[in-house]
Motif scaffolding. Structure first.
Motif, PDB file in Angstrom:
ATOM      1  N   ASP A  51      22.430  34.197  59.866  1.00 45.18           N
ATOM      2  CA  ASP A  51      21.869  34.291  59.166  1.00 45.18           C
ATOM      3  C   ASP A  51      20.649  34.894  60.049  1.00 45.18           C
ATOM      4  O   ASP A  51      20.057  33.870  60.942  1.00 45.18           O
ATOM      5  N   GLY A  52      21.054  36.549  60.871  1.00 46.54           N
ATOM      6  CA  GLY A  52      19.911  36.735  61.792  1.00 46.54           C
ATOM      7  C   GLY A  52      19.763  38.181  60.991  1.00 46.54           C
ATOM      8  O   GLY A  52      18.832  39.134  61.659  1.00 46.54           O
ATOM      9  N   ALA A  53      19.334  37.896  59.615  1.00 46.43           N
ATOM     10  CA  ALA A  53      18.246  39.422  59.523  1.00 46.43           C
ATOM     11  C   ALA A  53      16.839  39.612  59.226  1.00 46.43           C
ATOM     12  O   ALA A  53      16.467  38.860  59.949  1.00 46.43           O
ATOM     13  N   GLY A  54      16.741  40.788  60.124  1.00 41.78           N
ATOM     14  CA  GLY A  54      15.151  40.927  60.207  1.00 41.78           C
ATOM     15  C   GLY A  54      15.142  40.814  61.555  1.00 41.78           C
ATOM     16  O   GLY A  54      13.907  41.068  61.987  1.00 41.78           O
ATOM     17  N   ALA A  55      15.823  39.934  62.551  1.00 38.75           N
ATOM     18  CA  ALA A  55      16.038  39.840  64.025  1.00 38.75           C
ATOM     19  C   ALA A  55      15.767  41.373  64.760  1.00 38.75           C
ATOM     20  O   ALA A  55      16.067  42.609  64.502  1.00 38.75           O
ATOM     21  N   ARG A  56      15.286  40.910  66.357  1.00 40.28           N
ATOM     22  CA  ARG A  56      14.912  42.298  67.100  1.00 40.28           C
ATOM     23  C   ARG A  56      15.839  42.009  68.062  1.00 40.28           C
ATOM     24  O   ARG A  56      15.863  40.979  68.504  1.00 40.28           O
ATOM     25  N   PHE A  57      16.466  42.514  68.425  1.00 37.90           N
ATOM     26  CA  PHE A  57      17.348  42.701  69.869  1.00 37.90           C
ATOM     27  C   PHE A  57      16.822  44.063  70.322  1.00 37.90           C
ATOM     28  O   PHE A  57      16.603  44.718  70.080  1.00 37.90           O
ATOM     29  N   MET A  58      16.126  43.218  72.120  1.00 37.01           N
ATOM     30  CA  MET A  58      15.569  44.082  72.916  1.00 37.01           C
ATOM     31  C   MET A  58      15.774  44.142  74.148  1.00 37.01           C
ATOM     32  O   MET A  58      15.690  43.163  74.988  1.00 37.01           O
ATOM     33  N   ASP A  59      17.154  45.014  75.052  1.00 36.69           N
ATOM     34  CA  ASP A  59      17.269  45.021  76.048  1.00 36.69           C
ATOM     35  C   ASP A  59      18.208  42.981  76.307  1.00 36.69           C
ATOM     36  O   ASP A  59      18.068  42.714  77.094  1.00 36.69           O
ATOM     37  N   CYS A  60      19.301  43.720  75.249  1.00 32.83           N
ATOM     38  CA  CYS A  60      19.746  42.420  75.680  1.00 32.83           C
ATOM     39  C   CYS A  60      21.602  43.166  75.486  1.00 32.83           C
ATOM     40  O   CYS A  60      21.761  43.923  75.425  1.00 32.83           O
ATOM     41  N   ALA A  61      22.199  42.250  76.079  1.00 30.96           N
ATOM     42  CA  ALA A  61      23.329  42.391  76.202  1.00 30.96           C
ATOM     43  C   ALA A  61      24.675  41.939  74.778  1.00 30.96           C
ATOM     44  O   ALA A  61      24.134  40.516  75.658  1.00 30.96           O
ATOM     45  N   LEU A  62      25.001  42.008  73.808  1.00 28.19           N
ATOM     46  CA  LEU A  62      25.849  40.896  73.968  1.00 28.19           C
ATOM     47  C   LEU A  62      27.913  41.661  73.928  1.00 28.19           C
ATOM     48  O   LEU A  62      28.453  42.546  73.704  1.00 28.19           O
ATOM     49  N   THR A  63      28.660  40.787  74.668  1.00 31.41           N
ATOM     50  CA  THR A  63      29.654  40.736  74.916  1.00 31.41           C
ATOM     51  C   THR A  63      31.185  39.762  74.612  1.00 31.41           C
ATOM     52  O   THR A  63      30.871  38.500  74.506  1.00 31.41           O
ATOM     53  N   GLY A  64      31.889  40.660  73.514  1.00 32.38           N
ATOM     54  CA  GLY A  64      32.775  39.355  73.328  1.00 32.38           C
ATOM     55  C   GLY A  64      32.113  38.347  73.088  1.00 32.38           C
ATOM     56  O   GLY A  64      32.971  37.239  71.873  1.00 32.38           O
ATOM     57  N   CYS A  65      31.178  38.905  71.360  1.00 32.42           N
ATOM     58  CA  CYS A  65      30.820  37.867  70.592  1.00 32.42           C
ATOM     59  C   CYS A  65      32.056  37.943  69.209  1.00 32.42           C
ATOM     60  O   CYS A  65      31.769  39.482  68.972  1.00 32.42           O
ATOM     61  N   ALA A  66      31.838  37.138  68.349  1.00 33.59           N
ATOM     62  CA  ALA A  66      32.119  37.391  67.296  1.00 33.59           C
ATOM     63  C   ALA A  66      31.179  37.791  65.538  1.00 33.59           C
ATOM     64  O   ALA A  66      30.077  36.805  66.281  1.00 33.59           O
ATOM     65  N   LEU A  67      30.987  37.743  64.856  1.00 35.85           N
ATOM     66  CA  LEU A  67      30.386  38.948  64.246  1.00 35.85           C
ATOM     67  C   LEU A  67      30.907  38.662  62.368  1.00 35.85           C
ATOM     68  O   LEU A  67      31.210  39.196  61.766  1.00 35.85           O
ATOM     69  N   ASP A  68      31.767  37.598  62.091  1.00 35.82           N
ATOM     70  CA  ASP A  68      32.414  37.308  61.782  1.00 35.82           C
ATOM     71  C   ASP A  68      31.875  37.057  60.007  1.00 35.82           C
ATOM     72  O   ASP A  68      30.726  36.406  60.245  1.00 35.82           O
ATOM     73  N   GLU A  69      31.054  38.126  59.256  1.00 34.20           N
ATOM     74  CA  GLU A  69      30.521  37.772  57.910  1.00 34.20           C
ATOM     75  C   GLU A  69      29.174  36.851  58.490  1.00 34.20           C
ATOM     76  O   GLU A  69      28.338  37.029  57.946  1.00 34.20           O
ATOM     77  N   THR A  70      28.327  37.700  59.498  1.00 30.24           N
ATOM     78  CA  THR A  70      27.203  37.679  60.245  1.00 30.24           C
ATOM     79  C   THR A  70      26.488  38.000  59.901  1.00 30.24           C
ATOM     80  O   THR A  70      26.692  39.850  59.032  1.00 30.24           O
ATOM     81  N   SER A  71      24.802  38.174  59.249  1.00 31.57           N
ATOM     82  CA  SER A  71      23.885  38.957  58.347  1.00 31.57           C
ATOM     83  C   SER A  71      22.836  39.189  59.437  1.00 31.57           C
ATOM     84  O   SER A  71      22.166  38.571  60.397  1.00 31.57           O
ATOM     85  N   LEU A  72      22.555  40.523  59.548  1.00 33.95           N
ATOM     86  CA  LEU A  72      21.800  41.516  60.222  1.00 33.95           C
ATOM     87  C   LEU A  72      21.176  41.928  59.289  1.00 33.95           C
ATOM     88  O   LEU A  72      21.123  43.452  60.392  1.00 33.95           O
ATOM     89  N   ARG A  73      20.960  41.992  58.101  1.00 35.16           N
ATOM     90  CA  ARG A  73      20.368  42.881  57.075  1.00 35.16           C
ATOM     91  C   ARG A  73      18.808  42.951  57.779  1.00 35.16           C
ATOM     92  O   ARG A  73      17.879  42.323  58.397  1.00 35.16           O
TER      93      ARG A  73
END
Length: 224
Positions: A51-73
């Motif tokens: 659960d990363g709802a409401g999170a802020r990602f600034m100047d990030c690199a996401l590489t090869g990450c698994a996001l199954d059913e991940t909450s980023l609402r």
């Protein structure tokens, strides 16, 4: 920069210019609601079900990450690059993506209804059943990717370009299109909402391909 096609002016989408600073390696912890992630290099992380709802990602690199059913609402992804991310049922509803590159993603059933996308490049990969209902897209480029049954119903698309990508079974019902360039979509398959294409540009060959759908929409019977 404007360009002309078929006598009409189409304003080109402005692509993101992401220049990441020196990044700090992510420590491996999980996502947190309303978390703040700044300048991180996240590699091969398994965020499935988190659960990363409401999170802020600034100047990030996401590489090869698994996001199954991940909450980023309602999350905010800003000036970031996502490469090779994969997942089914990722929830990005009402999220904000600004100056973001999404490269070679493998996603299915991604929820982005009500999201705001501005200066976003989606290049390569395949996204099945992308839900962009009532979303707002401005300066967005879909390049060299495969979109299977994307749902743009009720969305607003402004300066959106489909370049060398497959668009299969798209739904444009009740959408608003402004300076949308569909000429690079092959195939171009519209399941619903062909009547909403005012504001889009297509090629003569695409017009012929859409003729049966347009005739059905107008109630015209085509009889040899």
């Amino acid at each position: 920069m404007a360009r002309r096609a078929a006598g009409e002016t189409v304003r080109a989408a402005r692509r993101p210019e992401v220049r990441l600073p020196a990044l700090e390696r992510h420590g491996g912890g999980g996502l947190e609601p309303d978390g703040d992630y700044d300048g991180l290099d996240m590699r091969e992380a398994d965020f499935a079900g988190q659960d990363g709802a409401g999170a802020r990602f600034m100047d990030c690199a996401l590489t090869g990450c698994a996001l199954d059913e991940t909450s980023l609402r309602r999350a905010r992804l800003l000036d970031s690059v996502l490469t090779g991310v994969r997942g089914v049922g990722t929830d990005l509803a009402e999220a904000t993506l600004r100056d973001v590159e999404l490269v070679d993603a493998r996603l299915g059933g991604t929820q982005m209804h009500g999201a705001v996308l501005e200066r976003v490049l989606i290049r390569g990969g395949k996204i099945d059943f992308l839900n962009l209902r009532r979303a707002r897209l401005k300066d967005v480029v879909f390049e060299g990717c495969v979109l299977v049954e994307p749902d743009f119903a009720g969305a607003r698309l402004e300066r959106v370009e489909f370049a060398g990508c497959a668009l299969r079974g798209a739904d444009f019902s009740a959408s608003v299109l402004v300076d949308v360039d569909l000429r690079g979509a092959a195939p171009l398959e519209i399941a619903r909402g062909v009547d909403r294409l005012a504001g889009a540009v297509i090629s003569p060959a695409q017009l012929l391909g859409l003729a049966p759908v347009l005739a059905a929409e107008l109630g015209v019977r085509v009889v040899a």
